[in-house]
Design a protein around this motif. Structure first.
Motif, short mmCIF file in Angstrom:
data_model
loop_
_atom_site.label_atom_id
_atom_site.label_comp_id
_atom_site.label_asym_id
_atom_site.label_seq_id
_atom_site.Cartn_x
_atom_site.Cartn_y
_atom_site.Cartn_z
N GLN A 241 22.50 10.40 0.78
CA GLN A 241 23.18 10.81 -0.44
C GLN A 241 24.39 11.68 -0.12
OE1 GLN A 241 20.36 12.68 -3.07
NE2 GLN A 241 19.06 10.87 -3.21
N GLU A 242 24.24 12.57 0.86
CA GLU A 242 25.36 13.44 1.25
C GLU A 242 26.48 12.65 1.92
OE1 GLU A 242 22.61 17.46 2.02
OE2 GLU A 242 23.32 16.23 3.71
N ALA A 243 26.12 11.50 2.51
CA ALA A 243 27.13 10.67 3.17
C ALA A 243 27.94 9.85 2.17
CB ALA A 243 26.46 9.73 4.17
N HIS A 244 27.46 9.76 0.92
CA HIS A 244 28.18 9.04 -0.16
C HIS A 244 28.47 7.59 0.22
CE1 HIS A 244 28.57 12.97 -1.93
NE2 HIS A 244 29.33 13.40 -0.94
N ASP A 245 27.48 6.92 0.81
CA ASP A 245 27.61 5.50 1.18
C ASP A 245 28.71 5.22 2.19
OD1 ASP A 245 25.49 4.67 -0.46
OD2 ASP A 245 26.82 4.59 -2.20
N GLU A 246 29.21 6.26 2.85
CA GLU A 246 30.23 6.07 3.88
C GLU A 246 29.54 5.95 5.24
OE1 GLU A 246 32.90 9.33 3.58
OE2 GLU A 246 33.65 8.76 1.59
N GLU A 247 30.31 5.54 6.26
CA GLU A 247 29.76 5.46 7.61
C GLU A 247 29.31 6.85 8.07
OE1 GLU A 247 34.17 5.67 9.78
OE2 GLU A 247 33.12 3.74 9.59
N ILE A 248 28.29 6.88 8.90
CA ILE A 248 27.75 8.15 9.37
C ILE A 248 28.09 8.32 10.85
CG2 ILE A 248 25.64 9.47 9.84
CD1 ILE A 248 24.38 8.23 7.38
N TRP A 249 28.77 9.43 11.13
CA TRP A 249 29.06 9.84 12.50
C TRP A 249 28.17 11.02 12.85
CZ3 TRP A 249 32.80 7.57 15.75
CH2 TRP A 249 33.62 6.63 15.13
N VAL A 250 27.71 11.08 14.07
CA VAL A 250 26.83 12.15 14.55
C VAL A 250 27.55 12.92 15.65
CG1 VAL A 250 24.60 12.70 15.60
CG2 VAL A 250 24.80 10.77 14.02
N PHE A 251 27.59 14.24 15.54
CA PHE A 251 28.21 15.05 16.59
C PHE A 251 27.18 15.29 17.69
CE2 PHE A 251 29.45 19.34 18.31
CZ PHE A 251 30.56 18.88 19.03
N ALA A 252 27.48 14.79 18.88
CA ALA A 252 26.59 14.91 20.04
C ALA A 252 27.14 15.94 21.00
CB ALA A 252 26.46 13.55 20.74
N TYR A 253 26.32 16.90 21.38
CA TYR A 253 26.77 17.97 22.28
C TYR A 253 25.78 18.21 23.41
CZ TYR A 253 23.45 20.48 19.32
OH TYR A 253 22.32 20.87 18.64
N GLY A 254 24.62 17.54 23.40
CA GLY A 254 23.61 17.69 24.43
C GLY A 254 23.08 16.34 24.85
N SER A 255 21.77 16.15 24.72
CA SER A 255 21.15 14.91 25.19
C SER A 255 21.61 13.67 24.42
CB SER A 255 19.63 15.01 25.12
OG SER A 255 19.19 15.19 23.79
N LEU A 256 22.09 13.84 23.20
CA LEU A 256 22.59 12.68 22.46
C LEU A 256 23.81 12.06 23.14
CD1 LEU A 256 22.27 13.76 18.71
CD2 LEU A 256 20.94 12.02 19.91
N MET A 257 24.51 12.83 23.96
CA MET A 257 25.66 12.27 24.68
C MET A 257 25.21 11.26 25.73
SD MET A 257 28.35 15.42 25.23
CE MET A 257 27.24 16.31 26.31
N TRP A 258 24.11 11.59 26.44
CA TRP A 258 23.68 10.70 27.51
C TRP A 258 22.44 9.89 27.17
CZ3 TRP A 258 18.95 12.76 28.91
CH2 TRP A 258 18.78 14.14 28.79
N ASN A 259 21.86 10.13 26.01
CA ASN A 259 20.70 9.35 25.56
C ASN A 259 20.66 9.33 24.04
OD1 ASN A 259 18.24 7.96 25.52
ND2 ASN A 259 17.04 9.85 25.67
N PRO A 260 21.58 8.58 23.41
CA PRO A 260 21.67 8.63 21.94
C PRO A 260 20.45 8.06 21.23
CG PRO A 260 23.12 6.94 22.83
CD PRO A 260 22.63 7.74 24.00
N GLY A 261 19.78 7.09 21.81
CA GLY A 261 18.58 6.54 21.18
C GLY A 261 18.86 5.49 20.12
#
Length: 242
Positions: A55-75
């Motif tokens: 709902q907060e994304a308002h049906d727009e694409e979702i970007w995630v800010f990665a600063y730790g393990s999400l950089m090398w293992n986003p899942g």
């Protein structure tokens, strides 16, 4: 967070926390259940969190800010990525844990965003076709307990193509018993000792600093922290796997 003119191979080679030292921290650890005194997030609560974010994304694409393990293992299958800087935030080992990469006998620390400074990392785009499914998987990974549902939020980040709004995970001051500002010396001691079913905290620190170095990003606190952890591991006896 400054980007270095030095070649990434030179920066990586100068790391003191080596793979050999990290190997000393690894051992087989059995699952012990959820974190003590915390309530695992239920499917209903997770669904509500997914719905809130969408709902907060308002049906727009979702970007995630990665600063730790999400950089090398986003899942998740990354649909796009950009370098990004979050101003007003910095990464810090401030999330105390007794599970995952630690135990109650040897607690450890994981990264979270804290207010102040700046933080260089990446933004990763969730695929449109599987956005809801990937978002649920991501939130289940990062928000494991009902008490920390407020530790997901939106931040503005600067990218080469302009400003973007991105989802991220932070250290909420409402959870003061869980997230605290911890001196580097104390953080190094906790990180050097902690290992759980998912691996060790030293391994997590090593992979994160190495990934940052490969991207030519210097996080001064983490660079100092890897030196302190390496110092502790050099004088400690290797763990024996059981």
């Amino acid at each position: 967070m400054p980007r270095l003119p030095t070649a990434k191979t030179t920066l990586s080679a100068s790391m003191q926390l080596t793979s050999e030292l990290v190997a000393r921290t690894l051992r087989i650890v059995e699952e012990e259940g959820p974190e003590p005194n915390w309530s695992p997030i239920s499917s209903r609560q997770l669904d509500a969190l997914v719905s809130r974010v969408e709902q907060e994304a308002h049906d727009e694409e979702i970007w995630v800010f990665a600063y730790g393990s999400l950089m090398w293992n986003p899942g998740f299958q990354v649909a796009g990525s950009e370098n990004a800087v979050a101003f007003g935030w910095h990464r810090a080992f401030s999330l105390r844990i007794e599970r995952l990469r630690a135990t109650s006998d040897a607690p450890g620390l994981m990264l979270a965003l804290q207010p102040g400074g700046s933080c260089s990392g990446l933004i990763l785009k969730l695929p449109c076709a599987t956005k809801t499914q990937d978002l649920r998987t991501l939130l289940a990974r990062e928000i494991r307990y009902a008490e920390v549902c407020d530790m997901v939020r939106w931040v503005s980040v600067k990218t080469p193509t302009g400003m973007r709004r991105a989802l991220t995970f932070w250290a909420s001051p409402k959870q003061s018993q869980l997230t605290q500002k911890i001196p580097l010396e104390e953080a190094a001691t906790l990180i050097a000792q902690a290992c759980g079913p998912a691996g060790s905290c030293a391994e997590y620190l090593h992979r994160t600093v190495l990934d940052l170095a490969d991207r030519n990003i210097l996080d001064r606190n983490l660079w100092q922290l890897q030196k302190l952890v390496a110092d502790r591991l050099r004088i400690s006896a290797p763990f024996v796997s059981t």
